[in-house]
Write a protein that holds these residues in place. Structure first.
Motif, short mmCIF file in Angstrom:
data_model
loop_
_atom_site.label_atom_id
_atom_site.label_comp_id
_atom_site.label_asym_id
_atom_site.label_seq_id
_atom_site.Cartn_x
_atom_site.Cartn_y
_atom_site.Cartn_z
N ASP A 106 0.85 -1.19 0.00
CA ASP A 106 0.00 0.00 0.00
C ASP A 106 0.89 1.25 0.00
O ASP A 106 1.75 1.39 0.88
CB ASP A 106 -0.87 -0.02 1.25
CG ASP A 106 -1.84 1.14 1.34
OD1 ASP A 106 -1.80 2.03 0.47
OD2 ASP A 106 -2.63 1.17 2.31
N ASP A 136 1.55 2.93 3.27
CA ASP A 136 2.58 2.37 4.14
C ASP A 136 3.96 2.88 3.75
O ASP A 136 4.81 3.17 4.61
CB ASP A 136 2.54 0.84 4.11
CG ASP A 136 1.33 0.27 4.83
OD1 ASP A 136 0.84 0.92 5.78
OD2 ASP A 136 0.86 -0.81 4.44
N LYS A 168 -0.77 -2.96 5.45
CA LYS A 168 -2.14 -3.28 5.02
C LYS A 168 -2.13 -4.40 4.00
O LYS A 168 -1.25 -4.46 3.12
CB LYS A 168 -2.79 -2.03 4.43
CG LYS A 168 -4.29 -2.15 4.17
CD LYS A 168 -4.82 -0.82 3.69
CE LYS A 168 -4.66 0.24 4.76
NZ LYS A 168 -5.06 1.58 4.28
N ALA A 212 -7.94 -5.43 2.44
CA ALA A 212 -8.30 -4.21 3.17
C ALA A 212 -8.14 -2.98 2.28
O ALA A 212 -8.98 -2.06 2.31
CB ALA A 212 -7.44 -4.08 4.43
N TRP A 213 -7.06 -2.95 1.49
CA TRP A 213 -6.88 -1.83 0.57
C TRP A 213 -8.03 -1.78 -0.44
O TRP A 213 -8.58 -0.70 -0.71
CB TRP A 213 -5.55 -1.95 -0.17
CG TRP A 213 -5.36 -0.85 -1.17
CD1 TRP A 213 -4.84 0.38 -0.96
CD2 TRP A 213 -5.79 -0.88 -2.55
NE1 TRP A 213 -4.90 1.13 -2.11
CE2 TRP A 213 -5.47 0.38 -3.09
CE3 TRP A 213 -6.38 -1.84 -3.36
CZ2 TRP A 213 -5.73 0.69 -4.43
CZ3 TRP A 213 -6.66 -1.52 -4.68
CH2 TRP A 213 -6.32 -0.26 -5.21
N GLU A 263 -11.19 -0.33 1.03
CA GLU A 263 -11.11 1.12 1.18
C GLU A 263 -11.28 1.85 -0.13
O GLU A 263 -11.66 3.03 -0.15
CB GLU A 263 -9.77 1.50 1.82
CG GLU A 263 -9.63 1.10 3.28
CD GLU A 263 -8.31 1.53 3.86
OE1 GLU A 263 -7.49 2.13 3.11
OE2 GLU A 263 -8.06 1.24 5.03
#
Length: 281
Positions: free
Chosen positions: A166, A169, A267, A271-272, A275
């Protein structure tokens, strides 16, 4: 004062936004009107990597700089930026590089360019930190159009795992290196928490979106033709070499660095995707 370059790009913009409330910030942009954020402590200045006077002006009063360059056919850019930083008394440079630099068998144009620029940074006499991220999770946004209209993901290789990361990050690690002690002389390899194939990413995206998506494999000729619509031929061949190299599993390595530097896990792709689901609909 911290200087951020590449602020209209994927990582540089995220770095700049995180620094808005952390003290004086200067953003160097070829097209300042494209810098889509502002803050009371942020100054946006026009400049071009090929214009040494603009680099000198941007570096005045700067303590630390985030360095992003993106054209392997202009190898002088890093040297000019580092010369300007040294002349202005900048103390610390954090550079965005590439994970492949650490792989001895990676010798394409782009990797060799990053490798040479890392060598320049190490030799420049300033405190330095190098960030070597794996592929960005945001690269999958290139599938958004075909997902919306056809429910299809098309890619050259659906079977090779890649520990993509990500960009948020990456940006958080960059900010730590720019603002905290203890990161000098460090090379940070940055990945996500798992290595996924494109087929697995397609399945996870479909689950997040609540849709059935299918994967279609591109031939080498199809993949090359798509690249040629975006890049000059030397860059196309470098990207082809990188894609072929991935078939050996060279992009599956998972590194613990994000957790070690930030104190939290990186991440994962699901999850990415959750989002960013609206960007695929």
């Amino acid at each position: 004062m911290i200087l951020v370059t590449g602020a209209t790009g994927t990582v540089g913009g995220r770095v700049a936004r995180r620094l808005l409330d952390r003290g004086p910030l200067r953003v160097l942009a070829r097209r300042p009107e494209r810098v889509a954020f502002a803050g009371p402590s942020a100054e946006v200045v026009p400049g071009d990597y090929g214009d040494r006077a603009s680099l000198d002006a941007a570096m005045v009063g700067v303590r630390a700089a985030f360095l992003v360059t993106n054209d392997p056919q202009r190898p002088q850019e890093d040297a000019d930026l580092l010369d300007a930083a040294r002349a202005a008394g900048v103390r610390r440079v954090v550079k965005l590089s590439a994970h492949a630099v650490g792989q001895p068998g990676a010798d394409d144009l782009i990797t060799d360019w990053h490798r040479a620029n890392e060598d320049r940074l190490r030799a420049c006499g300033l405190d330095w930190t190098i960030l070597r991220p794996r592929a960005f999770m945001t690269n999958t946004l290139s599938w958004a159009s075909s997902i919306r209209t056809e429910g299809v993901v098309r890619a050259f290789d659906g079977e090779s795992p890649n520990a993509c990361v990500d960009p948020d990050d990456i940006a958080e690690v960059a900010c730590r290196a720019l603002t905290e002690p203890g990161h000098e002389g460090r090379v940070y390899s940055l990945t996500g928490p798992e290595a996924l194939t494109v087929r697995e990413q397609t399945d996870q995206l479909g689950e997040v979106l609540g849709r059935s998506l299918r994967f279609e494999q591109l031939t080498a000729d199809q993949f090359r033709a798509g690249l040629r619509r975006r890049y000059p031929e030397p860059v196309v061949e470098a990207l082809m070499a990188s894609a072929e190299r991935g078939r050996s599993g060279s992009k599956a390595q998972v590194d613990p660095t994000v957790r070690e530097v930030t104190g939290r896990p990186p991440k994962n792709f699901r999850a990415w995707a959750a989002e960013n689901a609206e960007r695929f609909n």
